[in-house]
Design a protein around this motif. Structure first.
Motif, PDB file in Angstrom:
ATOM      1  N   VAL A  58       4.482  -5.145   7.938  1.00 25.47           N
ATOM      2  CA  VAL A  58       3.091  -5.594   7.876  1.00 25.47           C
ATOM      3  C   VAL A  58       2.632  -6.104   9.236  1.00 25.47           C
ATOM      4  CG1 VAL A  58       1.518  -7.285   6.869  1.00 25.47           C
ATOM      5  CG2 VAL A  58       3.176  -6.093   5.415  1.00 25.47           C
ATOM      6  N   ALA A  75      -5.533  -4.756   1.945  1.00 25.58           N
ATOM      7  CA  ALA A  75      -5.106  -5.436   3.176  1.00 25.58           C
ATOM      8  C   ALA A  75      -5.805  -4.839   4.391  1.00 25.58           C
ATOM      9  CB  ALA A  75      -3.589  -5.324   3.324  1.00 25.58           C
ATOM     10  N   TYR A  76      -5.951  -3.514   4.407  1.00 25.07           N
ATOM     11  CA  TYR A  76      -6.672  -2.874   5.516  1.00 25.07           C
ATOM     12  C   TYR A  76      -8.126  -3.348   5.564  1.00 25.07           C
ATOM     13  CZ  TYR A  76      -2.869   0.525   6.258  1.00 25.07           C
ATOM     14  OH  TYR A  76      -1.673   1.126   6.549  1.00 25.07           O
ATOM     15  N   GLY A  91      -8.258  -6.880   6.775  1.00 22.06           N
ATOM     16  CA  GLY A  91      -7.966  -6.889   8.204  1.00 22.06           C
ATOM     17  C   GLY A  91      -9.163  -6.453   9.024  1.00 22.06           C
ATOM     18  N   VAL A 114      -4.653 -11.055  -0.871  1.00 22.40           N
ATOM     19  CA  VAL A 114      -4.009  -9.915  -1.546  1.00 22.40           C
ATOM     20  C   VAL A 114      -2.794 -10.452  -2.303  1.00 22.40           C
ATOM     21  CG1 VAL A 114      -2.948  -7.642  -1.283  1.00 22.40           C
ATOM     22  CG2 VAL A 114      -4.760  -8.371   0.297  1.00 22.40           C
ATOM     23  N   TYR A 129       0.779  -9.455  -1.532  1.00 16.88           N
ATOM     24  CA  TYR A 129       1.331  -9.841  -0.239  1.00 16.88           C
ATOM     25  C   TYR A 129       1.345 -11.358  -0.051  1.00 16.88           C
ATOM     26  CZ  TYR A 129       0.616  -4.925   1.037  1.00 16.88           C
ATOM     27  OH  TYR A 129       0.658  -3.561   1.080  1.00 16.88           O
ATOM     28  N   ILE A 183      -4.650 -11.809   4.754  1.00 16.77           N
ATOM     29  CA  ILE A 183      -4.009 -10.857   3.834  1.00 16.77           C
ATOM     30  C   ILE A 183      -3.143 -11.608   2.828  1.00 16.77           C
ATOM     31  CG2 ILE A 183      -2.255  -9.048   3.695  1.00 16.77           C
ATOM     32  CD1 ILE A 183      -3.354  -7.958   6.354  1.00 16.77           C
ATOM     33  N   GLN A 184      -2.357 -12.562   3.299  1.00 14.24           N
ATOM     34  CA  GLN A 184      -1.510 -13.331   2.385  1.00 14.24           C
ATOM     35  C   GLN A 184      -2.343 -14.136   1.389  1.00 14.24           C
ATOM     36  OE1 GLN A 184       1.065 -15.178   5.584  1.00 14.24           O
ATOM     37  NE2 GLN A 184       2.643 -14.712   4.051  1.00 14.24           N
TER      38      GLN A 184
END
Length: 397
Positions: A59, A110-111, A114, A44, A47, A40-41
């Motif tokens: 988060v 992010a979802y 993930g 995105v 983030y 995610i980092q």
């Protein structure tokens, strides 16, 4: 919120997962959490900063709750994706995005990331642990259905928070408008409330009023630079005073064909004066104005508004000054009154009067002779001529 159920048997896909899936994945959950957060980092931009403080905690908790619920609690159970407590976690994430002003797409991305990392990592664990390959299909479906549920929950909370913020913002801005037009406000207090309402205080303002039926979409049309409030019978908009003809034309454009009256420009401490003038215009217009007539500016109608400021006194003056016409037939009275107004307006220039009334100049001369017979020496008195023109301009006949 409705559950995402497969059409085959009505059970969610995680109901098909054997309990062995949970036992195989349990030792790897912490590692998968870190893999998801790192992805995610990396992927995105919103983030990409260090996940610290409340933001980082939210988060990380979101990832941990999702993996624990989906992979350790739900396999083999036909239960909803989210428990009541879990739902709060993803509602808070959605609200948090709205409060920080970030677009929701960052959280949804992010979802998705993930979900992709979770499927890749859990599939590898399943293979390494020797689980039946047939679990991979319901495992993948479970992950993506579960993430759909997370997304829907956060989207709903994001929208609710935005709606709440807009409502609170509109309430603050409406209260600020009323405070300013009241004229009884301390400047420091006003500027504090303006900052809370996210409104820039100009030096000079104009106030527009319009019937409520013409106010649909007014806040959106005027934008953040205007304060708008609906009252019982009309809407009020407080705007920065226009600069020059171009600024005025822009306000005309923003108001569109709404039936609005715009008061004169005043320093913000005298905004109430602009409001009262605009209300006078709206009241004088009554129900006679055509629909979709566009904005009218008080500055363009000052004389007419002054003439109508006290209808009772004007009616008294009209009865007195037009009394010489009382014995005439209605048609003759109307004709001579119109001729008298044109004659007074054009200072007796017969050609201009004839052009305005669409009659021959000799007809004008004949009618003026009749007027002199009726009014006698009154037509030579400057004060009486002024009063006659006033009552005739005010519409009396």
């Amino acid at each position: 919120m409705s559950e995402h159920l497969p059409p085959a048997d009505g059970d969610p896909p995680w109901a098909e997962l054997p309990a062995e899936v949970s036992e195989a994945i349990r030792p790897h959950v912490s590692e998968i959490v870190e893999q998801i957060i790192a992805a995610i980092q990396r992927d995105v931009p919103a983030y990409s900063r260090p996940l610290e403080g409340d933001f980082g905690t939210a988060v990380r908790r979101g990832v941990e709750v999702a993996l624990s619920r989906l992979l350790l609690e739900l396999p083999g159970r036909a239960e909803p994706a989210l428990s009541a407590d879990d739902r709060l976690v993803y509602q808070q994430l959605g609200r948090g995005e709205a409060r920080t002003g970030r677009p929701l797409e960052a959280l949804l991305a992010a979802y998705r990331i993930g979900a992709r990392v979770a499927f890749r990592s859990t599939s590898q664990v399943a293979v390494d642990e020797g689980l039946d390959p047939t679990v991979l299909l319901p495992l993948g479906e479970s992950i993506f259905v579960y993430v759909d549920e997370l997304s829907a929950t956060s989207v709903e909370a994001f929208a609710d928070e935005q709606f709440r913020q807009v409502g609170e913002r509109d309430r603050r801005r409406g209260a600020l408008l009323e405070l300013i037009v009241s004229g009884r406000v301390d400047e420091a207090e006003m500027r504090t409330q303006a900052a809370e309402a996210a409104w820039t205080v100009p030096s000079d303002v104009v106030v527009a009023v319009l019937p409520l039926e013409d106010a649909d979409g007014l806040r959106v049309a005027l934008g953040d630079a205007a304060l708008v409030r609906a009252r019982n019978q009309h809407a009020v908009a407080l705007m920065h005073a226009p600069v020059g003809a171009r600024g005025r034309a822009e306000i005309d454009r923003l108001l569109g064909q709404r039936r609005a009256w715009v008061g004169p420009a005043r320093h913000w401490t005298r905004a109430g004066d602009s409001l009262r003038a605009a209300l006078s215009g709206l009241a004088a217009e009554g129900d006679d104005a055509p629909a979709a007539s566009g904005a009218r500016w008080v500055d363009d109608h000052l004389a007419d508004l002054l003439l109508g400021a006290d209808p009772e006194l004007m009616a008294d003056l009209a009865r007195r000054r037009l009394a010489p016409l009382d014995d005439l037939r209605d048609s003759q009275r109307q004709r001579l009154a119109e001729t008298l107004l044109s004659w007074l307006r054009h200072r007796g220039e017969r050609a201009k009067v004839a052009a305005e009334l669409h009659v021959h100049p000799q007809t004008v001369g004949y009618r003026v002779s009749q007027l002199r017979d009726v009014f006698a020496d009154d037509l030579d008195d400057p004060q009486i001529r002024f009063e006659l023109e006033m009552v005739l301009r005010a519409g009396h006949r």
